[in-house]
Enzyme design. Structure first.
Site, mmCIF file in Angstrom:
data_model
loop_
_atom_site.group_PDB
_atom_site.id
_atom_site.type_symbol
_atom_site.label_atom_id
_atom_site.label_comp_id
_atom_site.label_asym_id
_atom_site.label_seq_id
_atom_site.Cartn_x
_atom_site.Cartn_y
_atom_site.Cartn_z
ATOM 1 N N HIS A 49 65.833 21.230 40.044
ATOM 2 C CA HIS A 49 65.223 22.122 39.051
ATOM 3 C C HIS A 49 64.385 21.305 38.090
ATOM 4 C CE1 HIS A 49 65.913 25.971 36.440
ATOM 5 N NE2 HIS A 49 64.768 25.396 36.138
ATOM 6 N N ILE A 229 70.974 19.167 24.214
ATOM 7 C CA ILE A 229 70.200 20.146 23.434
ATOM 8 C C ILE A 229 70.433 21.545 24.012
ATOM 9 C CG2 ILE A 229 67.857 20.896 22.813
ATOM 10 C CD1 ILE A 229 67.196 17.764 23.109
ATOM 11 N N HIS A 230 70.250 21.672 25.294
ATOM 12 C CA HIS A 230 70.500 22.973 25.937
ATOM 13 C C HIS A 230 71.941 23.416 25.754
ATOM 14 C CE1 HIS A 230 66.545 22.601 27.695
ATOM 15 N NE2 HIS A 230 66.650 23.850 28.115
ATOM 16 N N ASP A 253 65.343 20.324 34.432
ATOM 17 C CA ASP A 253 64.572 21.464 33.913
ATOM 18 C C ASP A 253 63.392 20.950 33.086
ATOM 19 O OD1 ASP A 253 63.964 24.169 33.590
ATOM 20 O OD2 ASP A 253 65.257 24.421 31.837
ATOM 21 N N GLY A 288 62.418 24.806 28.535
ATOM 22 C CA GLY A 288 62.599 23.648 29.396
ATOM 23 C C GLY A 288 62.969 22.434 28.562
#
Lengths: 353, 353
Positions: A49, A229-230, A253, A288
């Site tokens: 991804h 972070i995500h 990502d 992203g």
């Protein structure tokens, strides 16, 4: 070629000091009883991804761009990656596939996703999937598709997913607002992979586990963006503790801004601003990442304190198995695609790609 | 007294057919090699969190009511329970403790809780805890307090909790809006018990695990209301899968309406309407349960498919250990407080209380 007295990290055989003789394939491995080693050899990485890197964006790539994409990925230790599209028209998917070199397959993320959980995807292109992959085949050859992310609550989900499955295309559940019942239905029908868990998924509630709770409850394999972070480091660690290293696939990502300075970029046709390495739409939605794979593995190891054997699973072997590919191993007779690392997990060299 | 060829379920020794000879204590246990048994013997139950039953409410109970409370609990298989207050004035706590018979201790739920996560507690009585339990002692004798639920983000939390701890009062974290950092602080300081998880707690988010995420992440022991209403059966099962049977304490959180018809009741001084057995404030907030302990254990077993040995842990032994009490066992020399059940887990008889 000969690598002497290295720490060999194989997802199945474990970690041991030894010597590897190889050319394109691993010809011979001799275990040593030494405990000292100079470097670590892991199977080369897989990133299922990834939207882009170093100014390259899957959705706007020429043939030449895709070649550069491969070179940049090799520097990250990644020998196999799936250039990932964002939600766009079927005509646009056609353009992209025309430029895609042989040997690369796309991860099509959208347009078959949820409006409510669209994240940084452009809502105006979101559609229901057709009943059969043959409808999509008019725009993009089957052999150019590796993975399709789809929300299981979309109309025609099962028809479409089953037709993809028959053609060897991997279905991944994602950008979904499904409740637990729908998540369970998809799982029980065999769709057991989740895209960038837990991002862009209906959050767990204690009176309906929804997609995130289902991700924990059932034996799904999940993509994780380990950028801190995500999701928080503790969340990544929680997924590791609960699901174990066999059920995690690291992905970046990452978008075109990766490896470049903070500033203004595009993700698909949506403007993105990168500040301190964090990419967001103007409304604040995370768009992203700018995560490099070479950093993702360090982060994951730091967040979870996992073993190197487990790290070899989440960086390569699990993704290979999930896609039905014979890769991600260091063993006699297997492809000699390696990453050589120092003790701080810095990449020293990549082999054979 | 003699119970012959029963299935003895002990949380430590496991499940086996045998004969128990007992009076007030278990005098002798003889294991049998029979596989057939007529009934199941489990340690009598403990309910550390119960507001009321059959028209009785802790907060409005006379001495006579508390005696009836004990009788009703005996019918539920519960030999030890902690009448639980709702948020009220310290003067009110004084009244309650004056009526409390010897041998009973209170679970004081509030007033030291979060306004944001007050649930069905009256906000106007919510206060910060004093720096020392001695301030509370002016209103209620230490020996009448078993458990205090407190939100760890309240001012003076650590001072107060430490002073309670020194006096043998069990601190339970609850009705809390704390973030992960605060939850972690409380855990690391030794406060490792959570009240009716995951209700009235800041929900897990993937960028801050908050209280619910911390409950999963750390080795907290958690109260669970297994009514299928406070949380979905799958949520209860998820807690069981992740934390295991050693870290769960079943509670009813039941209110005075329990065992009575649907209709209008009070919880503290707040009006509650019970419809189809579900108690709510007029704004829809769930206000305690109408769950009987005799049903809670059946539900938990149905939701999780746990073993009887595990069921003995969550219904009694874990609560005993958590409170530092020598109970919840069926073993020679231990108190002979039993529940006799049929194979459908219906209570046939209770012993010695």
């Amino acid at each position: 070629m000969l690598l002497e007295d290295v720490l060999i990290v194989d997802p199945v055989d474990g970690e041991y000091v030894g010597t590897i003789e190889f050319d394109k394939k691993v010809e011979k491995i001799v275990r040593s009883n030494k405990t000292h080693y100079n470097s670590i050899i892991m199977p080369a990485f897989v990133d299922p991804h990834i939207h882009g890197i170093m100014g390259i964006d899957t959705i706007a790539s020429s043939s030449n761009d895709f070649q550069k994409f491969k070179e940049y990925e090799a520097l990250e230790g990644v020998f196999l990656f799936f250039p990932t599209t964002v939600t766009c028209t079927l005509e646009k998917l056609n353009d992209i596939s025309n430029n895609l070199p042989d040997g690369l397959k796309l991860h099509i993320e959208g347009p078959f996703i949820s409006e409510e959980r669209k994240g940084a995807h452009n809502e105006k292109y979101i559609i229901n999937p057709p009943k059969n992959i043959s409808e999509l085949e008019k725009y993009i050859p089957i052999e150019k598709i590796g993975i399709i992310t789809i929300a299981p609550e979309k109309e025609n989900f099962l028809y479409f997913a089953d037709s993809c499955n028959e053609k060897g295309i991997r279905i991944s559940l994602g950008h979904s607002n499904a409740n637990f019942e729908t998540a369970k239905m998809a799982y029980e029908k065999g769709y057991k992979r989740i895209t960038h868990f837990p991002n862009a998924l209906s959050p767990m509630h204690h009176r309906d586990l929804n997609m995130v709770g289902a991700g924990f409850y059932f034996d799904f394999i999940v993509e994780i963006i380990a950028d801190g972070i995500h999701s928080a480091p503790e969340f990544v660690d929680l997924v590791y503790k609960i699901k174990g290293a066999d059920k995690i696939i690291l992905v970046t990502d990452s978008i075109s801004a990766t490896g470049l300075k903070d500033g203004d970029y595009l993700l698909g046709d949506l403007p993105v601003k990168v500040v301190d390495g964090i990419a967001r739409l103007s409304n604040g939605t995370i768009a992203g990442s700018t995560l490099r794979f070479s950093q993702a593995l360090k982060n994951f190891q730091k967040f979870t304190k996992c073993t190197l054997q487990e790290l070899a699973k989440v960086t390569s072997y699990n993704a290979c198995k999930d896609l039905g590919l014979d890769c991600g191993r260091i063993a006699e007779g297997k492809d000699a695609k390696f990453v050589q690392l120092d003790n701080e997990l810095n990449i020293l060299k990549t082999w054979n790609y």
